[in-house]
Design an enzyme around this catalytic site. Structure first.
Site, short mmCIF file in Angstrom:
data_model
loop_
_atom_site.label_atom_id
_atom_site.label_comp_id
_atom_site.label_asym_id
_atom_site.label_seq_id
_atom_site.Cartn_x
_atom_site.Cartn_y
_atom_site.Cartn_z
N CYS A 86 8.71 11.18 19.64
CA CYS A 86 9.75 11.82 19.33
C CYS A 86 9.66 13.52 19.39
CB CYS A 86 10.45 11.16 18.18
SG CYS A 86 12.03 11.99 17.76
N HIS A 176 10.99 5.63 18.78
CA HIS A 176 9.81 5.34 17.78
C HIS A 176 9.09 4.04 17.96
CE1 HIS A 176 10.33 8.83 15.24
NE2 HIS A 176 11.73 8.87 15.59
N GLU A 178 6.53 2.81 16.30
CA GLU A 178 5.85 2.38 15.24
C GLU A 178 6.88 1.68 14.25
OE1 GLU A 178 6.88 5.33 16.19
OE2 GLU A 178 7.29 6.73 14.35
N SER A 230 -9.11 -1.80 -15.44
CA SER A 230 -7.84 -2.02 -16.13
C SER A 230 -7.54 -3.45 -15.99
CB SER A 230 -6.69 -1.21 -15.66
OG SER A 230 -6.24 -1.50 -14.34
N GLY A 232 -6.20 -4.18 -13.02
CA GLY A 232 -5.17 -3.99 -11.93
C GLY A 232 -5.77 -4.08 -10.55
N VAL A 233 -5.19 -4.50 -9.49
CA VAL A 233 -5.52 -4.48 -8.10
C VAL A 233 -6.77 -3.26 -7.84
CG1 VAL A 233 -5.13 -4.79 -5.72
CG2 VAL A 233 -3.71 -5.70 -7.36
N ASP A 234 -6.10 -2.10 -8.09
CA ASP A 234 -7.01 -1.19 -7.39
C ASP A 234 -8.37 -0.81 -8.13
OD1 ASP A 234 -4.75 -0.72 -6.08
OD2 ASP A 234 -3.99 1.00 -6.78
N SER A 236 -9.73 -2.99 -9.97
CA SER A 236 -10.56 -4.08 -9.79
C SER A 236 -11.56 -4.12 -8.32
CB SER A 236 -9.95 -5.49 -9.77
OG SER A 236 -9.01 -5.52 -11.14
#
Ligand code: XMP
Length: 520
Positions: A86, A176, A178, A230, A232-234, A236
């Site tokens: 673009c 585009h 993508e 914590s 949580g995902v990140d 962990s």
């Protein structure tokens, strides 16, 4: 700045397109490492031979606003293949002597493009009728092709929809590739990467695991690292990565604020200490948090108290472990991409977010952020590769301040106990009915009003429970999930019948905006 000095990559030069992150993700999905750099930071002396291809992104500017997009044009003389998308296509044409002007007919949305000549870029891209549906979003267009460029495809309104200079390996597409609306768009990207840049696959979760473990090991050596876990995902995934890389030199600190979901602390200790054999320090700070929060009703005050106290406790325990050199954090790639501001996007302060990864600056620790080149979906796949269970990897997000911000008004022991139960029943029911993974985030909240009910022959006067379940891409916008009546009825009955203290259940049917996901 790169993940690994020897890893081949595609460099995406960002001119502020809303789709720049999508370009990076598409390339990584194909299995090749990609990095985004703001056009302002692009300098020829940052280049090394790991860069195998350059993609110039789209953007809101027009090519004649030269002052607004500076970039080192010398990078185009390095014999590295370039794909302009673009606005990137328009710049590439202009810099090579072509012309760009405002289109007579702006093109937004789907358009057909027709094949005019063969090109490596469009190998197996067109259908049998030599056309393809693509997603256009432009007001300007290339009006005169530079010398030595060929037309590969045209649309009715864009004669130069796909162009190439085969000798220089320069390619431009007005649409585009993508975005998923472009049919077969990934083919354009994979052709550019594999057929033109000739890069090999180097970016599977297995590659990432090996690379990151090696990289973290080299960075940390025999020093000690602390990490706020914590559950949580990140956090962990960060903890497990470090656990694999440095074992007992990792000290994870898990703070039980008393505002966690039912049995969360038991689950975290069971998973990380017992199953994964991590060096986990469990801190029970329930009393400290509840003392500090007693009589506080203002949402921002709650958030600040919790954030500050968390850091204080974390620091206290970190000091006990002597000679710590590093602090590990779960920063992700989208947090890092500097060019977010190119688009001038503003995020006015709505809430003071508190993340357990929040850095206590006074601690003078060096930071390690092993996930800082990964998108969320990549973190999830890496987690699985690191042997974390699917349960951990696909959990709904849970905010740092926890149940405190799901309980407008005063925070009391009694209310926490009731809320933990209600939330547990709700989440369990979602899992039992196969709905948990269809929903981005769900929780129960306790509203600070009591209403009258009748149970058996008796009058009740109890709290109102609010259920919230939303679908979202990234938490920035959200819509409420449409449950079937039978599910709502089942969960409402279950909560009211089983939990003393709640006699009414309501479902939140607002989207974000205008509401936020959490209540406070
Ligand atoms: P809001 O309520 O702002 O929430 O629409 C968007 C997403 O962010 C989560 N959230 C937080 N996460 N610390 C966190 O780590 C926080 O202080 C915090 N506040 C909100 C929220 O759960 C949702 O996923």
């Amino acid at each position: 700045m790169s993940l690994d000095q020897s890893l081949s990559k595609i460099l995406i030069v960002d001119f502020g397109s809303q789709f720049t992150q999508l370009i990076a993700r598409r390339i990584r999905e194909i299995g090749v490492f990609s990095e985004i750099i703001s056009h302002k930071k692009l300098k020829i002396n940052n280049f090394d031979d790991t860069i195998k291809g350059i993609i110039l992104s789209g953007g809101p500017l027009n090519v004649y606003q030269i002052k607004k997009y500076s970039f080192d044009k010398k990078v185009l003389n390095l014999n590295i293949p370039v794909l302009g998308i673009c606005f990137g296509h328009q710049i590439l044409s202009k810099l090579n002597g072509g012309k760009v002007k405002q289109s007579k007919h702006r093109e937004f949305g789907l358009a057909n493009i027709y094949k005019k000549s063969d090109s490596l870029l469009t190998t197996n891209f067109f259908n049998k009728k030599k056309l393809n549906k693509v997603w256009m979003s432009h007001a300007d267009q290339v009006s005169k092709l530079p010398k030595n460029f060929n037309v590969v495809a045209s649309s009715i309104n864009s004669k130069f929809a796909v162009v190439e200079n085969k000798k220089k390996n320069f390619y431009g597409v007005q649409f585009h590739p993508e975005v998923t609306h472009t049919q077969n768009g990934k083919k354009i990207i994979s052709n550019f990467i594999f057929l033109i840049c000739k890069v090999k696959r180097n970016w599977t979760p297995k590659d990432q695991r090996k690379q990151l473990i090696k990289q973290v090991g080299n960075q940390v050596g025999s020093n000690k690292v602390i990490c706020a876990l914590s559950g949580g995902v990140d956090s962990s995934v960060v903890a497990q990565l470090l656990n694999k890389a440095i074992g007992k030199n990792l000290y994870c600190i898990f703070v039980n604020t008393g505002l966690l979901r039912k049995n969360e602390e038991i689950e975290v200790v069971k998973t990380f200490k017992k199953r994964l054999k991590m060096n986990l320090i469990y801190v029970n700070a329930e009393k400290e948090f509840l003392n500090k929060l007693s009589n506080v009703t203002d949402p921002e005050k709650k958030r600040k108290i919790i954030g500050n106290l968390f850091i204080k406790i974390f620091e206290r325990y970190a000091k006990k472990i002597k000679d710590v050199k590093f602090l590990a954090q779960g920063t992700l790639y989208p947090d890092l991409i500097e060019s977010k501001s190119v688009t001038g996007s503003q995020t006015s302060k709505i809430k003071s977010h508190h993340n357990v990864g929040g850095l206590p600056k006074r601690m003078k620790l060096k930071l390690i952020e092993p996930l800082k080149f990964l998108f969320k979906d990549e973190v999830r796949k890496l987690g699985l590769e690191l042997n974390l269970s699917k349960d951990i990897i696909s959990r709904h997000p849970f905010p740092g301040p926890g149940l405190a911000i799901r309980m407008p008004g005063l925070i009391t022991h009694e209310k926490i106990k009731i809320l933990k139960e209600a939330d547990y029943y709700f989440i369990q029911a979602l899992k039992d009915h196969g709905l948990y993974h269809k929903i981005w985030q769900a929780y129960a909240a306790l509203l600070p009003v009591k209403t009258v009910g009748v149970m058996g022959d008796n009058r009740t006067y109890e709290y109102l429970c609010l259920l919230r379940a939303i679908t979202s891409e990234d938490g920035m916008t959200a819509d409420f999930y449409e449950f079937k009546k039978s599910f709502i009825q089942t969960i409402s009955n279950k909560i009211v019948n089983n939990i003393r203290g709640i006699n009414r259940v309501v479902y939140d049917v607002t989207s974000k905006p205008p509401s936020t996901i959490e209540l406070e």
